[in-house]
Each structure stands twice: as C-alpha cells, then as structure tokens.
Design a protein around this motif. Structure first.
Motif, short mmCIF file in Angstrom:
data_model
loop_
_atom_site.label_atom_id
_atom_site.label_comp_id
_atom_site.label_asym_id
_atom_site.label_seq_id
_atom_site.Cartn_x
_atom_site.Cartn_y
_atom_site.Cartn_z
N ALA A 97 -62.38 23.47 -4.25
CA ALA A 97 -60.95 23.42 -4.92
C ALA A 97 -61.02 24.55 -5.88
N ALA A 98 -61.89 25.36 -6.07
CA ALA A 98 -61.67 26.11 -7.20
C ALA A 98 -60.42 27.45 -7.19
N GLY A 99 -60.20 27.65 -5.81
CA GLY A 99 -59.15 28.59 -5.39
C GLY A 99 -59.91 30.04 -5.66
N ASP A 100 -58.87 30.95 -6.01
CA ASP A 100 -59.24 32.30 -6.01
C ASP A 100 -58.54 32.99 -7.22
N ASP A 101 -58.26 32.19 -8.02
CA ASP A 101 -57.54 32.87 -9.15
C ASP A 101 -58.05 32.26 -10.54
N PHE A 102 -57.79 32.67 -11.85
CA PHE A 102 -58.01 32.26 -12.89
C PHE A 102 -57.49 31.00 -13.21
N LEU A 103 -58.08 30.11 -14.24
CA LEU A 103 -57.71 28.89 -14.50
C LEU A 103 -56.31 28.93 -14.97
N ALA A 104 -55.42 27.99 -14.54
CA ALA A 104 -54.10 27.96 -15.00
C ALA A 104 -53.76 27.90 -16.49
N ASP A 105 -52.58 28.18 -17.02
CA ASP A 105 -52.27 27.95 -18.49
C ASP A 105 -53.26 28.60 -19.48
N ASP A 106 -53.94 29.39 -18.97
CA ASP A 106 -54.92 30.33 -19.99
C ASP A 106 -55.91 29.32 -20.38
N ALA A 107 -56.38 28.30 -19.64
CA ALA A 107 -57.32 27.43 -20.15
C ALA A 107 -58.78 28.12 -20.19
N ILE A 108 -59.39 27.55 -21.31
CA ILE A 108 -60.89 28.01 -21.64
C ILE A 108 -61.58 26.87 -21.27
N PRO A 109 -62.46 26.92 -20.34
CA PRO A 109 -63.38 25.54 -20.25
C PRO A 109 -64.42 25.32 -21.27
N ALA A 110 -64.50 24.11 -21.49
CA ALA A 110 -65.28 23.75 -22.87
C ALA A 110 -66.69 24.10 -22.72
N THR A 111 -67.24 24.38 -21.34
CA THR A 111 -68.58 24.71 -21.24
C THR A 111 -68.79 26.25 -21.79
N LEU A 112 -67.46 26.91 -21.93
CA LEU A 112 -67.81 28.50 -22.50
C LEU A 112 -68.05 28.34 -24.04
N GLU A 113 -67.56 27.27 -24.55
CA GLU A 113 -67.37 27.31 -26.18
C GLU A 113 -68.93 27.41 -26.68
N PRO A 114 -70.00 26.87 -26.19
CA PRO A 114 -71.40 27.37 -26.82
C PRO A 114 -71.73 28.79 -26.39
N LEU A 115 -71.01 29.38 -25.51
CA LEU A 115 -71.41 30.93 -25.45
C LEU A 115 -70.68 31.54 -26.51
N LEU A 116 -69.44 31.41 -26.87
CA LEU A 116 -68.63 31.93 -27.78
C LEU A 116 -69.43 31.93 -29.12
N ARG A 117 -69.96 30.80 -29.21
CA ARG A 117 -70.64 30.46 -30.89
C ARG A 117 -72.09 31.30 -30.53
N LEU A 118 -72.77 31.51 -29.51
CA LEU A 118 -73.92 32.26 -29.28
C LEU A 118 -73.44 33.70 -29.51
N ILE A 119 -72.32 34.10 -29.04
CA ILE A 119 -72.03 35.61 -29.43
C ILE A 119 -71.91 35.87 -30.86
#
Length: 373
Positions: free
Chosen positions: A235-257
């Motif tokens: 169901a992922a399709g071939d585009d970026f997530l709609a509405d400029d959504a940022i997955p919650a699973t990326l938030e730990p990566l942002l804090r790590l950076i």
C-alpha cells in the motif's frame, strides 16, 4: 551511455550508483584503474577522486550532489526532493548527517577492524586501484582515523551510537520502505553511502547489521535495486507521504542527529569564521590550495562528551547551505513552520545563517562565495 567512474567499496559512489539504478538511467560503471580515467578525467577535474560521471555528451560531473541534481533538473521517474517543506528540509539534513558525521562510524568499522576483514578490504582496493597503489591508499585512509575523532576513548561511544542508529532505522523500516514513504529521498541516498559501502558490505559491520537490524539490511538491498523493490509494503505507492507528513518513527533519528553533530559543528563553523577573516579569500577562490585537499585544519571538540580532534571540511557548508536556500524560498508562514519544527528537535542550529561567506562548487571543486565585503 553515461560512464560512471566509481568503485564498489567507495562510500560516495554508493550514493550516486543507487540513484542511477533507481531512476533507470543507463550507465556503464568504470573502475578508476581504467586508463581513460587517468588520462582524460583526472586532468579535467584536477584531482583523482570518485565518483565522476561522464555524460553521453562529454560533460564531466564530480560529486554526488552535482550528479543527482544534473538528472533531477532533466526529469526522472522518482524525483528525490520532496515538495513538502518539512520532508524536504529533513531529507537535506539527513543527507548532510550521512555524508559527513557518519564518516566516523564508517571509517572506524572499516579500519579499526582491518585485521578481521583484511582479505576482503584488500581485494576491494586492489581491484579499484591496482596492487601497488592500493597499499598507499589503504594506509592513507587508515591514517584519517584520529582526524575523524576515532580513539580509544571514543570507540565505545561510536559503536553504541551506531547500534542505536540501527535500532532506530530498524523500527522505521518495519513500517515504511523509505524514509518518507514509497520512494527514496535525497536523505535515503545520503544514508546508503555509509550504510552500504562500509557498514553494510565490509564483513564485520555487515554481520552486525544483519543480526541486529535485518530490516535495515533489507533497505540496503532495496536501495540497490533497479526498481522500488518494496513488496513488503503493497500500500506504500511510489510517492512521498501525503500532506508533508513526518513518520513518528523518524523522530528518534532527528534527536540522534541533534545529539551527534553538536558541539562539533559549532566548533568547525567557528574555525571557518576565523579562517575566512584571517585569510580574506576572494569570491571564486578554491577553498584549499591543493585540489585534493578536503580539510583546512582541525579543532578540539567533543563527541558525546568525550574530547576529540575533528577535521574541518568546508564541504559541510556546501551541504548545509542547501537547507538555508530552500527555507529562504518559502513564504513567511511556511518558513516559520519549518523553523519551529527544527527547533522542537534541537536542529535549528544546523542552519548556517548569514556569515558573509559560503561554499559553492564551480568546475568540480569547492570554492568560496563571498558576500558583504
């Protein structure tokens, strides 16, 4: 057909190669041992460096960003830059993190474990450089560890950080095929450099990845495929997530950076401020006297609380300035929304800001861009 001068064990080659494959761009990969590279390419770019793309019309393009942007400007099937402001800015910041700060674990796991994986690494360098040159190149590469802050004091911190990164990405790639949805972004292409060429290919770190983070290893496979290769996500399709959504699973990566890049980035920028003030370079001057030189000096700084010596690469400004340029082009509400988002994760200080100088690229080398003098 485009000629792509690269090598399987080269970090930056991996970034550009994956992009070419994903976009279905026809190319022939050529080792730098090829006579044409030495006789035709090196004189054109002024230094022996990979990757280099020679286009079908004879244009020479060096540097992964320039190679990718060359094709983005001409239209590709899976554009790498999200249109959503938050996705776009975060993808650029992840590209920076992967391209420079992640050199520390990448080089550590290759050269600190050389004895355990010598046959594999030696074979790669001999194939890419020839037996005689390989010894010299391997010695030079291994000698960079102190300038990258790899020491007895920092090695436990580097390894713990790498394991944490794998854990974060493992959780994310359990839910998404790529960082921001159904297609790879410039952030994915940045990450694949270290996570394939060094950390997902050299025997010691490859085994760590396979055993600790199999979904990250699967992402490495996916990034190297010639299509989106995401049957696990129908169901992922071939585009970026709609509405400029940022997955919650990326938030730990942002804090790590945010935890990993400071105070080193602050100290490196302060060094460059002082260097430019002292040396007074002119607009268009190369950032270094020698074409092959990437560092202007070193600073004493800290990595996760431990003192380290870090080399200062002006190229970091070239990467980070891309974030500033994009944000500057947003309308006032969009700009404020992105800046607030970065502030929430401690990433606002990654903005280079107005300093009276910047770093650009002209004729395949980094140059100073001077303003306000």
């Amino acid at each position: 057909m485009h000629q792509f001068y690269a090598a399987p064990h080269s970090l930056y080659s991996a970034k550009a190669r994956c992009y070419l494959r994903k976009q279905g761009i026809a190319y022939r990969e050529v080792m730098p041992t090829d006579a044409r590279f030495e006789q035709h390419i090196v004189p054109r770019i002024g230094r022996g460096i990979i990757p280099v793309l020679e286009t079908v019309d004879g244009q020479i393009i060096q540097d992964t960003v320039d190679i990718i942007d060359h094709f983005e400007a001409r239209g590709v099937r899976y554009p790498a830059y999200p249109s959503g402001p938050r996705q776009r800015v975060l993808a650029l910041l992840i590209e920076y993190y992967a391209s420079l700060p992640m050199l520390r674990p990448a080089m550590h796991y290759r050269w600190s474990f050389f004895a355990q994986q010598e046959r594999f690494i030696r074979d790669a360098f001999v194939a890419g450089s020839g037996a005689q040159a390989a010894e010299k190149i391997m010695g030079r590469m291994a000698s960079y560890l102190p300038a990258l802050g790899v020491s007895e004091a920092t090695i436990p911190l580097i390894e713990a950080s790498h394991e944490r990164l794998l854990d974060i990405l493992e959780a994310h790639f359990a839910e998404h095929p790529y960082l921001f949805g159904g297609r790879p972004s410039i952030g994915d292409y940045g990450l694949i450099g270290p996570l394939f060429a060094h950390l997902g290919r050299d025997p010691v770190p490859e085994q760590i990845m396979k055993q600790r983070a199999p979904k990250v290893f699967r992402w490495v496979e996916r990034m190297n495929a010639g299509d989106l290769d995401s049957p696990e996500f129908p169901a992922a399709g071939d585009d970026f997530l709609a509405d400029d959504a940022i997955p919650a699973t990326l938030e730990p990566l942002l804090r790590l950076i945010a935890e990993e890049v400071f105070p080193e980035l602050d100290d490196c920028l302060a060094f460059l401020d002082q260097w430019v003030e002292r040396e007074q370079p002119q607009d268009g001057d190369p950032v270094a006297r020698e074409a092959h030189q990437r560092r202007l000096g070193g600073v004493q700084t800290r990595f996760r609380g431990a003192p380290v010596q870090a080399g200062v690469q002006p190229y970091m400004i070239y990467l980070l300035r891309r974030v500033d340029h994009f944000i500057a082009g947003l309308d006032a509400p969009g700009r404020q929304a992105v800046e607030d988002y970065l502030q929430a994760f401690g990433l606002a200080r990654l903005r280079v800001g107005s300093r009276g100088y910047s770093v650009g690229r002209r004729n395949n080398i980094e140059v100073w861009e001077i303003s306000g003098r």
